[in-house]
Design a protein around this motif. Sequence first.
Motif, mmCIF file in Angstrom:
data_model
loop_
_atom_site.group_PDB
_atom_site.id
_atom_site.type_symbol
_atom_site.label_atom_id
_atom_site.label_comp_id
_atom_site.label_asym_id
_atom_site.label_seq_id
_atom_site.Cartn_x
_atom_site.Cartn_y
_atom_site.Cartn_z
ATOM 1 N N TYR A 262 0.823 -1.272 -0.126
ATOM 2 C CA TYR A 262 0.016 0.002 0.051
ATOM 3 C C TYR A 262 0.929 1.149 0.133
ATOM 4 O O TYR A 262 1.637 1.314 0.663
ATOM 5 C CB TYR A 262 -1.030 -0.041 1.295
ATOM 6 C CG TYR A 262 -1.799 -0.868 1.269
ATOM 7 C CD1 TYR A 262 -2.386 -1.720 -0.097
ATOM 8 C CD2 TYR A 262 -2.557 -1.500 2.571
ATOM 9 C CE1 TYR A 262 -3.364 -2.812 0.179
ATOM 10 C CE2 TYR A 262 -3.521 -2.380 2.669
ATOM 11 C CZ TYR A 262 -3.830 -3.204 1.622
ATOM 12 O OH TYR A 262 -4.805 -4.087 1.576
ATOM 13 N N VAL A 263 0.404 1.998 -0.765
ATOM 14 C CA VAL A 263 1.280 3.426 -1.050
ATOM 15 C C VAL A 263 0.478 4.705 -0.599
ATOM 16 O O VAL A 263 -0.581 4.957 -1.308
ATOM 17 C CB VAL A 263 1.965 3.502 -2.709
ATOM 18 C CG1 VAL A 263 2.863 4.737 -2.713
ATOM 19 C CG2 VAL A 263 2.803 2.163 -2.595
ATOM 20 N N ARG A 264 0.970 5.450 0.108
ATOM 21 C CA ARG A 264 0.379 6.742 0.279
ATOM 22 C C ARG A 264 -1.080 6.710 0.919
ATOM 23 O O ARG A 264 -1.980 7.428 0.576
ATOM 24 C CB ARG A 264 0.141 7.730 -0.825
ATOM 25 C CG ARG A 264 1.863 8.016 -1.160
ATOM 26 C CD ARG A 264 1.702 9.073 -2.578
ATOM 27 N NE ARG A 264 2.879 9.757 -2.715
ATOM 28 C CZ ARG A 264 3.213 10.304 -4.129
ATOM 29 N NH1 ARG A 264 2.206 10.234 -4.952
ATOM 30 N NH2 ARG A 264 4.267 11.045 -4.344
ATOM 31 N N VAL A 265 -1.386 5.613 1.593
ATOM 32 C CA VAL A 265 -2.941 5.017 2.087
ATOM 33 C C VAL A 265 -3.080 6.016 3.362
ATOM 34 O O VAL A 265 -2.212 6.398 4.230
ATOM 35 C CB VAL A 265 -3.006 3.749 2.450
ATOM 36 C CG1 VAL A 265 -2.809 2.840 0.913
ATOM 37 C CG2 VAL A 265 -2.034 3.247 3.222
ATOM 38 N N PRO A 266 -4.394 6.427 3.607
ATOM 39 C CA PRO A 266 -4.628 6.883 4.847
ATOM 40 C C PRO A 266 -4.453 6.034 5.840
ATOM 41 O O PRO A 266 -4.345 4.686 5.686
ATOM 42 C CB PRO A 266 -6.270 7.290 4.813
ATOM 43 C CG PRO A 266 -6.673 6.483 3.765
ATOM 44 C CD PRO A 266 -5.507 6.113 2.624
ATOM 45 N N ALA A 267 -4.892 6.195 7.351
ATOM 46 C CA ALA A 267 -4.648 5.255 8.613
ATOM 47 C C ALA A 267 -5.453 4.095 8.297
ATOM 48 O O ALA A 267 -4.952 3.013 8.749
ATOM 49 C CB ALA A 267 -4.881 6.033 9.708
ATOM 50 N N ASP A 268 -6.729 4.181 7.524
ATOM 51 C CA ASP A 268 -7.483 3.094 7.360
ATOM 52 C C ASP A 268 -7.099 2.083 6.270
ATOM 53 O O ASP A 268 -7.652 0.962 5.858
ATOM 54 C CB ASP A 268 -8.868 3.329 7.219
ATOM 55 C CG ASP A 268 -9.133 4.208 6.109
ATOM 56 O OD1 ASP A 268 -8.284 4.346 5.232
ATOM 57 O OD2 ASP A 268 -10.446 4.608 5.968
#
Length: 394
Positions: A262-268
């Motif tokens: 996962y790249v540059r994802v929010p906390a969820d």
Amino acid sequence: MQPFSVFMFVLVLISAVCPVRGEEIPIYRRPLFDGKSLNGWSVENEAEVDVVDGSLRLKAGHGWLRSDHRLRDFELHVEWQALSSEDYDAAIFIRSSLAGKPFPLTGYQVNLQKGKEGSIPTVAGTESTGLVNPAGEWNAFDLRVVGESAELRINGKDAWKVSGLKQVDGWIGFQIEVPNGGQFLLRNMTVAEIGYQSLFNGRDLSGWEGVGGDREACWSVIDGVLTCSGKKGPWLRSADEYGDFNLRLDYLVSKGGNSGVYVRVPADGNHHRDNDTQPAAGFEVQILDDTAPEHAALKDFQYSASIYDFVGADPRNSRPLGEWNSLEINCLGQKITTWHNGVQVTNISAEEMPHLAFRSVKGFLGLQNHSTVVGLRHLRIGPAVDVPKGPESR
């Protein structure tokens, strides 16, 4: 694999990756050779390389052995032995291009030629100093290259130190010209990537948080490998957020395995977003057993090193099941590039794919748990590079 002409990679320094003034520059040290395989290397042009008694043997032909990753600033340790006692000849290539046959068209050649060991023909002040051992014995080269400067130690003794290198980055490799120079053995090869910092210490899960459950339920460290057991459980999220960066790692999938970065994802961990009315999201770079029968009819963007939802890896070049693969992900604004086993396989931007503009330009990194076994090692992160488009890119 397509050749490319010389171009300048622009290093984009970001606070999330590179130290501020006064802080120590990070260095990531790793082996370049595992003592048993060619994982991490590609044989270019008409050459043959194999493994003999724990050493790489430059066996036959005219060509070269190339590292998976380009390097700008680095420290290289290599031990070599010429198997011919007379007129032996080979070289270590640094900051080399792909263009050229049988050898790179640009870059620098550190000689392993008898009587000229250690010299770079195109750089004054690097002439041989007579520090090598007699033919048939092992020699150790320690080469440090930073910016325009380079220095070499031969068998633990200072050989030379020069400046004026103009080629800013490129591949490390070894020249193979057996018909003219005989066979060589290589062993104990390590590299320090200057400017890269570790994301995994090889001992425990420090720096990674489990999202949706106890991380130890399915993640552990086995023999220095960050391992997902395949049991249901959380994905791992990085402790820090990142914007522009160059991420490198090795992965090993099980039969039928499926995972992703996962790249540059929010906390969820959200990595799907089709329009600006939906919640913020990053994206995923796929990891997969491409050869599994159950994966035969997937969409192009679902295979290894593809950018999920956007573009498939081209070419698809996963190593045979049971072998380690190298993966590199470069993010510079809304321009995303991936390399797989030393080959550039994607290069997209929001200009050509407008939906990419809906994805965040800063966020967490994540390691997906898709309920299959996967191993990861040598996770490190450094400054982004600006990768040109087109067949000459790399």
